[in-house]
Design a protein around this motif. Structure first.
Motif, PDB file in Angstrom:
ATOM      1  N   ARG A 128       0.839  -1.192   0.000  1.00 14.99           N
ATOM      2  CA  ARG A 128       0.000   0.000   0.000  1.00 14.99           C
ATOM      3  C   ARG A 128       0.875   1.244   0.000  1.00 14.99           C
ATOM      4  O   ARG A 128       2.023   1.213   0.448  1.00 14.99           O
ATOM      5  CB  ARG A 128      -0.940   0.007   1.209  1.00 14.99           C
ATOM      6  CG  ARG A 128      -0.248   0.154   2.565  1.00 14.99           C
ATOM      7  CD  ARG A 128      -1.270  -0.007   3.677  1.00 14.99           C
ATOM      8  NE  ARG A 128      -0.655   0.168   4.994  1.00 14.99           N
ATOM      9  CZ  ARG A 128      -1.291  -0.051   6.133  1.00 14.99           C
ATOM     10  NH1 ARG A 128      -2.578  -0.451   6.129  1.00 14.99           N
ATOM     11  NH2 ARG A 128      -0.657   0.134   7.278  1.00 14.99           N
ATOM     12  N   GLN A 129       0.287   2.316  -0.517  1.00 13.63           N
ATOM     13  CA  GLN A 129       1.010   3.576  -0.572  1.00 13.63           C
ATOM     14  C   GLN A 129       0.060   4.711  -0.247  1.00 13.63           C
ATOM     15  O   GLN A 129      -0.926   4.931  -0.972  1.00 13.63           O
ATOM     16  CB  GLN A 129       1.647   3.786  -1.941  1.00 13.63           C
ATOM     17  CG  GLN A 129       2.592   4.962  -1.994  1.00 13.63           C
ATOM     18  CD  GLN A 129       3.476   4.941  -3.228  1.00 13.63           C
ATOM     19  OE1 GLN A 129       3.205   4.246  -4.208  1.00 13.63           O
ATOM     20  NE2 GLN A 129       4.567   5.688  -3.179  1.00 13.63           N
ATOM     21  N   ALA A 130       0.372   5.413   0.821  1.00 14.88           N
ATOM     22  CA  ALA A 130      -0.393   6.597   1.210  1.00 14.88           C
ATOM     23  C   ALA A 130       0.265   7.829   0.591  1.00 14.88           C
ATOM     24  O   ALA A 130       1.464   7.806   0.274  1.00 14.88           O
ATOM     25  CB  ALA A 130      -0.422   6.710   2.731  1.00 14.88           C
ATOM     26  N   PRO A 131      -0.491   8.914   0.417  1.00 12.66           N
ATOM     27  CA  PRO A 131       0.080  10.123  -0.190  1.00 12.66           C
ATOM     28  C   PRO A 131       1.333  10.587   0.548  1.00 12.66           C
ATOM     29  O   PRO A 131       1.344  10.678   1.776  1.00 12.66           O
ATOM     30  CB  PRO A 131      -1.050  11.147  -0.058  1.00 12.66           C
ATOM     31  CG  PRO A 131      -2.285  10.325  -0.016  1.00 12.66           C
ATOM     32  CD  PRO A 131      -1.919   9.075   0.717  1.00 12.66           C
ATOM     33  N   GLY A 132       2.410  10.825  -0.217  1.00 12.07           N
ATOM     34  CA  GLY A 132       3.634  11.336   0.356  1.00 12.07           C
ATOM     35  C   GLY A 132       4.479  10.318   1.099  1.00 12.07           C
ATOM     36  O   GLY A 132       5.470  10.683   1.733  1.00 12.07           O
ATOM     37  N   ARG A 133       4.088   9.049   0.995  1.00 13.76           N
ATOM     38  CA  ARG A 133       4.822   8.017   1.720  1.00 13.76           C
ATOM     39  C   ARG A 133       5.340   6.942   0.761  1.00 13.76           C
ATOM     40  O   ARG A 133       4.879   6.821  -0.374  1.00 13.76           O
ATOM     41  CB  ARG A 133       3.930   7.382   2.775  1.00 13.76           C
ATOM     42  CG  ARG A 133       3.402   8.392   3.795  1.00 13.76           C
ATOM     43  CD  ARG A 133       2.751   7.717   4.976  1.00 13.76           C
ATOM     44  NE  ARG A 133       3.714   6.943   5.758  1.00 13.76           N
ATOM     45  CZ  ARG A 133       3.417   6.341   6.891  1.00 13.76           C
ATOM     46  NH1 ARG A 133       2.190   6.388   7.376  1.00 13.76           N
ATOM     47  NH2 ARG A 133       4.335   5.664   7.547  1.00 13.76           N
ATOM     48  N   GLU A 134       6.303   6.173   1.251  1.00 15.10           N
ATOM     49  CA  GLU A 134       6.853   5.068   0.483  1.00 15.10           C
ATOM     50  C   GLU A 134       5.826   3.941   0.381  1.00 15.10           C
ATOM     51  O   GLU A 134       4.951   3.802   1.233  1.00 15.10           O
ATOM     52  CB  GLU A 134       8.107   4.527   1.182  1.00 15.10           C
ATOM     53  CG  GLU A 134       9.266   5.510   1.266  1.00 15.10           C
ATOM     54  CD  GLU A 134      10.058   5.523  -0.017  1.00 15.10           C
ATOM     55  OE1 GLU A 134      10.542   6.605  -0.389  1.00 15.10           O
ATOM     56  OE2 GLU A 134      10.180   4.466  -0.656  1.00 15.10           O
ATOM     57  N   ARG A 135       5.966   3.136  -0.665  1.00 11.83           N
ATOM     58  CA  ARG A 135       5.120   1.942  -0.783  1.00 11.83           C
ATOM     59  C   ARG A 135       5.523   0.960   0.319  1.00 11.83           C
ATOM     60  O   ARG A 135       6.698   0.653   0.501  1.00 11.83           O
ATOM     61  CB  ARG A 135       5.283   1.321  -2.162  1.00 11.83           C
ATOM     62  CG  ARG A 135       4.218   0.277  -2.467  1.00 11.83           C
ATOM     63  CD  ARG A 135       4.197  -0.095  -3.937  1.00 11.83           C
ATOM     64  NE  ARG A 135       3.772   1.038  -4.767  1.00 11.83           N
ATOM     65  CZ  ARG A 135       3.459   0.941  -6.048  1.00 11.83           C
ATOM     66  NH1 ARG A 135       3.505  -0.234  -6.653  1.00 11.83           N
ATOM     67  NH2 ARG A 135       3.085   1.996  -6.731  1.00 11.83           N
ATOM     68  N   GLU A 136       4.514   0.453   1.015  1.00 10.07           N
ATOM     69  CA  GLU A 136       4.724  -0.319   2.240  1.00 10.07           C
ATOM     70  C   GLU A 136       4.201  -1.747   2.073  1.00 10.07           C
ATOM     71  O   GLU A 136       3.103  -1.952   1.538  1.00 10.07           O
ATOM     72  CB  GLU A 136       3.975   0.372   3.378  1.00 10.07           C
ATOM     73  CG  GLU A 136       3.936  -0.369   4.695  1.00 10.07           C
ATOM     74  CD  GLU A 136       2.963   0.249   5.698  1.00 10.07           C
ATOM     75  OE1 GLU A 136       3.129   0.019   6.903  1.00 10.07           O
ATOM     76  OE2 GLU A 136       2.039   0.950   5.255  1.00 10.07           O
ATOM     77  N   PHE A 137       4.958  -2.720   2.551  1.00 13.78           N
ATOM     78  CA  PHE A 137       4.517  -4.110   2.532  1.00 13.78           C
ATOM     79  C   PHE A 137       3.329  -4.298   3.466  1.00 13.78           C
ATOM     80  O   PHE A 137       3.351  -3.815   4.602  1.00 13.78           O
ATOM     81  CB  PHE A 137       5.662  -5.026   2.962  1.00 13.78           C
ATOM     82  CG  PHE A 137       5.252  -6.458   3.157  1.00 13.78           C
ATOM     83  CD1 PHE A 137       4.979  -6.970   4.413  1.00 13.78           C
ATOM     84  CD2 PHE A 137       5.110  -7.304   2.059  1.00 13.78           C
ATOM     85  CE1 PHE A 137       4.598  -8.285   4.605  1.00 13.78           C
ATOM     86  CE2 PHE A 137       4.730  -8.625   2.229  1.00 13.78           C
ATOM     87  CZ  PHE A 137       4.472  -9.108   3.506  1.00 13.78           C
TER      88      PHE A 137
END
Length: 124
Positions: free
Chosen positions: A37-46
Motif C-alpha cells: 500500500r502507498q499513502a500520499p507522500g509516503r513510500e510503498r509499504e509491505f
C-alpha cells in the motif's frame, strides 16, 4: 500479464473491506502473491504476502491480527480481508506477483508484476 485489483472504497473506522486481485497471463500457481500500500507522500509499504501453495503467509506489523490474506489457485485470485480498519490504513492498495524467497517477501523489488491499485479510504 494482468493483475486487476478491486474492492476498495470508503469505510468507517472499525469497519471492514475485502480486496480481490484477479490474475491472468502467467502461471498463477507458481507465484507468490503480495499486497502493498502507498499513502500520499509516503513510500510503498509491505502489507501481506502468501506463498504459491497458500501454506505460508506474511504480514506487516501494522496489520498483523487485523488483515488476512488468502488465495484461490483455481480462480487465479488473491484476497485481502481487512478488519478493524483504522484511518491510518488509508492508501492505494496494490497486488503483486513474484517468485520470491522467504527473506525477500517484504521487498517490493522481489515482485515482477504489479496491478493498478485500488483506493481504500477509512474515515468517519
Amino acid at each position: 500479464v494482468q493483475l486487476q485489483a478491486s474492492g476498495g472504497g470508503l469505510v468507517q473506522p472499525g469497519g471492514f473491506l475485502r480486496l480481490s486481485c484477479a490474475a491472468s497471463g502467467f502461471t498463477f500457481r507458481n507465484y507468490g502473491m503480495g499486497w502493498f500500500r502507498q499513502a500520499p507522500g509516503r513510500e510503498r509499504e509491505f502489507v501481506s504476502a502468501i506463498k504459491p501453495n497458500g501454506g505460508t503467509t506474511y504480514y506487516g506489523d501494522s496489520v498483523k491480527g487485523r488483515f488476512t490474506i488468502s488465495r484461490d489457485n483455481a480462480r487465479t485470485t488473491v484476497y485481502l480481508q481487512m478488519n478493524s480498519l483504522k484511518p491510518e490504513d488509508t492508501a492505494v492498495y496494490y497486488c503483486a506477483a513474484g517468485r520470491f524467497i522467504s527473506s525477500s517477501v517484504y521487498n517490493k523489488d522481489a515482485y515482477a508484476y504489479w496491478g493498478q491499485g485500488t483506493l481504500v479510504t477509512v474515515s468517519s
